[in-house]
Design a protein around this motif. Structure first.
Motif, PDB file in Angstrom:
ATOM      1  N   UNK A 547      24.433 -56.240 -20.909  1.00 57.24           N
ATOM      2  CA  UNK A 547      25.142 -54.982 -20.703  1.00 57.24           C
ATOM      3  C   UNK A 547      24.260 -53.746 -20.877  1.00 57.24           C
ATOM      4  N   UNK A 548      23.460 -53.585 -21.964  1.00 59.65           N
ATOM      5  CA  UNK A 548      22.630 -52.368 -22.079  1.00 59.65           C
ATOM      6  C   UNK A 548      21.587 -52.262 -20.965  1.00 59.65           C
ATOM      7  N   UNK A 549      21.158 -53.395 -20.403  1.00 61.02           N
ATOM      8  CA  UNK A 549      20.099 -53.370 -19.409  1.00 61.02           C
ATOM      9  C   UNK A 549      20.604 -52.991 -18.009  1.00 61.02           C
ATOM     10  N   UNK A 550      21.933 -53.042 -17.793  1.00 60.92           N
ATOM     11  CA  UNK A 550      22.456 -52.733 -16.467  1.00 60.92           C
ATOM     12  C   UNK A 550      23.329 -51.495 -16.476  1.00 60.92           C
ATOM     13  N   UNK A 551      23.277 -50.726 -17.566  1.00 63.50           N
ATOM     14  CA  UNK A 551      24.133 -49.542 -17.609  1.00 63.50           C
ATOM     15  C   UNK A 551      23.735 -48.513 -16.555  1.00 63.50           C
ATOM     16  N   UNK A 552      22.460 -48.493 -16.175  1.00 69.81           N
ATOM     17  CA  UNK A 552      22.025 -47.524 -15.170  1.00 69.81           C
ATOM     18  C   UNK A 552      22.517 -47.896 -13.784  1.00 69.81           C
ATOM     19  N   UNK A 553      22.894 -49.195 -13.575  1.00 68.74           N
ATOM     20  CA  UNK A 553      23.381 -49.653 -12.281  1.00 68.74           C
ATOM     21  C   UNK A 553      24.890 -49.836 -12.390  1.00 68.74           C
ATOM     22  N   UNK A 554      25.673 -48.945 -11.753  1.00 70.68           N
ATOM     23  CA  UNK A 554      27.128 -48.987 -11.900  1.00 70.68           C
ATOM     24  C   UNK A 554      27.720 -50.280 -11.329  1.00 70.68           C
ATOM     25  N   UNK A 555      27.171 -50.778 -10.227  1.00 73.13           N
ATOM     26  CA  UNK A 555      27.719 -52.003  -9.623  1.00 73.13           C
ATOM     27  C   UNK A 555      27.517 -53.197 -10.549  1.00 73.13           C
ATOM     28  N   UNK A 556      26.254 -53.351 -11.065  1.00 70.80           N
ATOM     29  CA  UNK A 556      26.000 -54.458 -12.002  1.00 70.80           C
ATOM     30  C   UNK A 556      26.785 -54.281 -13.281  1.00 70.80           C
ATOM     31  N   UNK A 557      26.931 -53.052 -13.753  1.00 68.26           N
ATOM     32  CA  UNK A 557      27.712 -52.806 -14.963  1.00 68.26           C
ATOM     33  C   UNK A 557      29.169 -53.216 -14.775  1.00 68.26           C
ATOM     34  N   UNK A 558      29.748 -52.914 -13.594  1.00 66.40           N
ATOM     35  CA  UNK A 558      31.143 -53.302 -13.326  1.00 66.40           C
ATOM     36  C   UNK A 558      31.278 -54.817 -13.286  1.00 66.40           C
ATOM     37  N   UNK A 559      30.291 -55.499 -12.657  1.00 64.29           N
ATOM     38  CA  UNK A 559      30.335 -56.958 -12.616  1.00 64.29           C
ATOM     39  C   UNK A 559      30.256 -57.547 -14.015  1.00 64.29           C
ATOM     40  N   UNK A 560      29.373 -56.972 -14.844  1.00 62.96           N
ATOM     41  CA  UNK A 560      29.235 -57.468 -16.214  1.00 62.96           C
ATOM     42  C   UNK A 560      30.521 -57.259 -17.005  1.00 62.96           C
ATOM     43  N   UNK A 561      31.124 -56.077 -16.857  1.00 66.75           N
ATOM     44  CA  UNK A 561      32.370 -55.796 -17.576  1.00 66.75           C
ATOM     45  C   UNK A 561      33.475 -56.751 -17.134  1.00 66.75           C
TER      46      UNK A 561
END
Length: 877
Positions: A547-561
């Motif tokens: 999660x902290x590593x993909x916070x800059x990428x909104x698409x990856x962050x949404x997938x992770x969430x």
């Protein structure tokens, strides 16, 4: 045998004495005098018969004249009225005929009845036809029948067209359902037009039909204004065809209503003609009855004349009978003396002398013969006393046995049986009789019963007519009872069969088997949930690290969430599986009803199957109850499974809850929370509704259910201070309510501990975990918290590392390490060798599954899998 010798000698002496009396003259014999009285009485009776016959002949002639004059006419008029009534009864069938064949048959039946009525009316005298006016009535019925037949055919054609249009509407409705999301967004007005068309097919009056048509026209204007007809042109074109034209839904329904009114008018006219004709026929029959009454008076006078002659002859017969009775009374006085001696002899008084043995008539002969029989009877009585005592003893044992007993001869026919045998097999009282064959008995057993031979042979006819006798066999009744038969051969042929009820014992065995199955299911569920929690630990941990590593990428962050939320729901499902697998009693807690049902929704949907829809009604999220959560969830799941079983073809299960103030249904009385599980199933029959919560009562086939589900739920609710209510109607579904005392909402500690803003840096942690993925993920999470991590897979490695390096700030060990050891034993070993060493144990099973162990350390810290970094941060010093 010697005791019989004096008796026989005394009998011989009396017989000889009876032969010594001379023959009586015929005038002195009682028989002669009685015969004379009877001959006189017979002559008088014969005279009475002759007079009665003569009177009957007179009555017969009178009745013949009556029948020849009035009865044929009454019979013809009554037959005419009956045919008219049949004609009126057939009219509604012609009006309601929904098939050409039935319409033609009913019309042909009416024509046949009309022909018979015309035939009967033509055979009546002209004055009767004028009174009844039958020809005019029948002509009117004939005309109305022709119109009714045509209208019925027209209505059937309209109904056919309307059903065809309704099928097209149903097909559009299926299309709307399949595209419900796109329809809701792009063409909601077209869906409303479809609903108005469906309502038009069911309209009961022209007013409702006109209102639906005007609403549809307004909706068309709206749909065209909003452009929905362009977005879905195919559906719009189909709806336009159904809403306009000569065969539109509105026009067909309007024509059908008009036709039905005309049909009702013709039916009323035909029935009116038939009722008028029947009324006139009844009035004419009443006139004929008056004629019959006059004729009856004439017959009555004739009967009175014959009665007078019979009374005279009867009086003479009574006089002769009285004289004969006086003589018989004198004879009976002598016989009464003999009867008294016989009665006292029957009561046991054997010392009475036999009277009238000196008489020279038949009474004297009877007295002497009685003396001989009395002596013989006394000898037989002494022998029968002992036999009777033995018979009563055997009969008492036979009738009071708890098992059914039946005796058969060598040919396989019933000889004797006790009441228990009949009651166990459910035979009617008049079925069992001596001589009944084994084959007939088997045929009388209720259909659906099953024989299961415990030994090789069964009690039945074998080839050649011989009988094979079974040592043991079982009979499984349709009501679930199991009867065991044991047979034993008798020395003189035949056998004795003992029948015993094994139902209670089999129920206990079934209960034990069910408990063993539930124990195995709990062990399997616990093991699967434990392994699944290990998987979730790796999944949730790695997602948290990503999660902290993909916070800059909104698409990856949404997938992770999204993946984290799905894993969290899986963790909740696993906790419920673990609650189901727990075998010890659970502690009550404050349960939020809304949150619990929301979490259970997916589990219930998986359990009831794809054909059942589960709905959750919205309620107050602040409602809480004080109960054992695991038991409560199991109760709700049990009720949902019962509802699904009542809907084999699919249906809807609705979960809901509400608050009730000041209720007396909870203990103590006060505010309550009602949790409701409703379904649209077949409902509970009235005759078993009061028994559904009884232990072991089940409507399922034997072996398909233990009958303990609802009784366990009822016991849990009552122990929680609540009440269970069932509301069910056959064919309308069932609603089960669970009443619990309301509990105040408490501020519960969150399972997730707030993340520390500045984790302790350099804390040393020894991680003991046998699963490589979980070990690597947990180590990475601890490293993310700036801890110095040493990860090992076994307890031996852990002890070696501490022995080499010294005490760690924290030892985090899994409990179930497989071949690598046991975490609880490791904690005890560490406390024994390094008392100040901090140890936290982790497991995919709940704390209750381990805390009952005898070697569980007191005040041992515990963390449940799966866990997140913030929970690990709370463990670090």
């Amino acid at each position: 045998m010697l005791a019989w010798v004096p008796t026989l000698r005394r009998g011989t002496a009396h017989a000889a004495a009876a032969q010594d009396y001379p023959q009586l003259p015929w005038r002195q014999r009682v028989r002669t005098r009685l015969l004379a009285a009877f001959v006189a009485l017979f002559a008088l009776t014969l005279a009475v018969i002759v007079v009665a016959i003569q009177s009957m002949h007179d009555n017969e002639r009178t009745l013949d004249e009556f029948e020849a004059g009035v009865m044929p006419e009454i019979a013809r008029v009554l037959e005419l009225a009956e045919k008219v009534a049949q004609l009126a009864a057939v009219v509604p069938g012609v009006a309601d005929a929904d098939a050409p064949t039935r319409l033609e048959n009913d019309a042909e039946l009416m024509r046949t009845l009309l022909g018979e009525v015309r035939r009967l009316s033509s055979g009546l005298p002209s004055r009767v036809d004028e009174r009844l006016d039958a020809s005019a009535m029948l002509d009117g019925i004939d005309r109305d029948l022709a119109g009714l037949t045509a209208l019925s055919a027209e209505r059937r054609q309209l109904q056919t067209f309307l059903r065809m249009q309704r099928r097209r509407l149903d097909a559009l409705g299926d299309s709307f359902y399949r595209q419900r999301e796109s329809v809701a967004m792009a063409a909601p007005t077209l869906h409303a037009i479809w609903a108005e068309l469906v309502a038009a097919t069911l309209a009961d009056g022209e007013a409702d039909l006109g209102r639906a048509e005007s609403d549809a026209e307004a909706l068309w204007l709206r749909a065209e204004a909003r452009g929905e007809t362009r977005r879905m042109p195919d559906i719009a074109a189909s709806l336009r065809e159904l809403a306009s034209g000569d065969i539109s839904v509105f026009q067909l329904r309007r024509n059908l209503l008009v036709t039905e009114r005309r049909v009702a008018t013709d039916v009323a006219l035909i029935r009116s003609h038939a009722d008028q004709l029947g009324t006139r026929a009844s009035a004419y029959v009443s006139e004929l009855r008056e004629v019959a009454r006059t004729q009856r008076d004439l017959v009555r006078r004739t009967v009175r004349s014959g009665t007078s002659g019979l009374l005279l002859m009867g009086g003479l017969s009574v006089l002769v009978a009285f004289l004969g009775a006086a003589y018989v009374r004198r004879v009976l006085r002598k016989l009464q003396m003999m009867t008294g001696v016989m009665t006292r002899l029957a009561a046991g008084d054997v010392d009475q002398a036999t009277p009238a043995t000196e008489r020279t008539d038949e009474i004297g002969e009877l007295a002497r013969a009685f003396q001989v029989f009395r002596d013989n009877l006394l000898d037989k009585q002494r022998l029968s006393v002992g036999l009777d005592a033995q018979r009563r003893l055997l009969e008492t044992v036979f009738q009071s046995m708890n098992d059914g007993l039946s005796v058969y001869d060598a040919d396989g026919r019933l000889v004797a049986w006790n009441p228990k045998f009949s009651s166990l097999l459910g035979f009617p009282p008049d079925l069992l009789q001596a001589g009944l064959s084994v084959t007939a008995l088997r045929a009388a057993v209720p259909r659906g019963t099953r024989w299961r031979a415990v030994t090789r042979d069964t009690a039945t006819h074998a080839a050649g007519g011989a009988i094979r006798i079974a040592a043991a066999a079982e009979l499984h009744m349709v009501d679930g009872r199991v009867l065991e038969f044991h047979s034993h051969a008798m020395p003189d042929g035949g056998w004795v069969a003992v029948c015993r009820d094994l139902t209670a014992r089999r129920a206990v065995e079934a209960q034990l088997l069910q408990a063993q199955r539930m124990e195995m299911l709990g062990q399997l569920t616990g093991g699967v949930a434990h392994d699944f929690n290990n998987f979730l630990s790796a999944i949730l941990g790695n997602l948290e690290l990503i999660e902290p590593r993909v916070r800059h990428d909104s698409a990856l962050s949404a997938l992770t969430a999204r993946a984290s939320r799905a894993a969290g729901r899986a963790a909740g499902l696993t906790r419920r599986l673990l609650a189901f697998a727990r075998r010890q009693s659970l502690e009550p807690e404050t349960v939020p009803v809304s949150a619990m049902l929301s979490e259970m929704l997916d589990l219930i949907e998986y359990s009831v199957g794809a054909g059942v829809e589960v709905k959750l009604e919205a309620g107050d999220p602040g409602l809480h109850v004080r109960a054992d959560r695991g038991q409560l969830e199991n109760a709700v799941l049990n009720l949902a499974l019962n509802s699904a079983a009542a809907m084999p073809r699919g249906g809807v299960i609705t979960l809901g809850f509400e608050a009730v103030a000041d209720s007396a249904r909870v203990t103590p009385a006060g505010d309550a929370v009602v949790l409701r599980v409703s379904d649209t199933g077949s409902g509970i029959p009235t005759n078993i509704r009061a028994r559904v919560i009884e232990p072991f009562f089940s409507t399922k086939a034997p072996g398909r259910g233990s009958g303990l589900g609802l009784s366990i739920v009822y016991g849990f609710v009552r122990q929680s201070g609540g009440e269970l209510l069932i509301d069910s109607q056959e064919g309308e579904g069932t609603s089960v309510e669970l009443w619990f005392p309301a509990a105040p909402a408490l501020e519960r500690e969150s399972r997730r501990v707030a993340r520390r803003s500045a984790p302790a840096q350099g804390a040393s942690v020894l991680l003991v975990e046998d699963d490589a993925d979980v070990r690597a993920t947990t180590a990475a999470m601890l490293a993310e918290l700036r801890a110095e991590v040493v990860a090992v897979a076994t307890t031996e490695e852990a002890l070696d590392r501490i022995a080499e390096r010294g005490r760690f700030d924290l030892v985090l060990s899994d409990i179930m390490l497989g071949a690598g050891g046991d975490g609880v034993q490791l904690a005890n070993e560490l406390r024994a060798r390094w008392p100040r060493q901090a140890v936290v144990l982790a497991s995919g099973l709940p704390l209750e599954a381990h805390s009952t162990r005898e070697d569980w350390p007191p005040e041992q810290r515990f963390i449940a899998k799966p866990f997140l970094g913030e929970e690990l941060a709370a463990l670090l010093p």
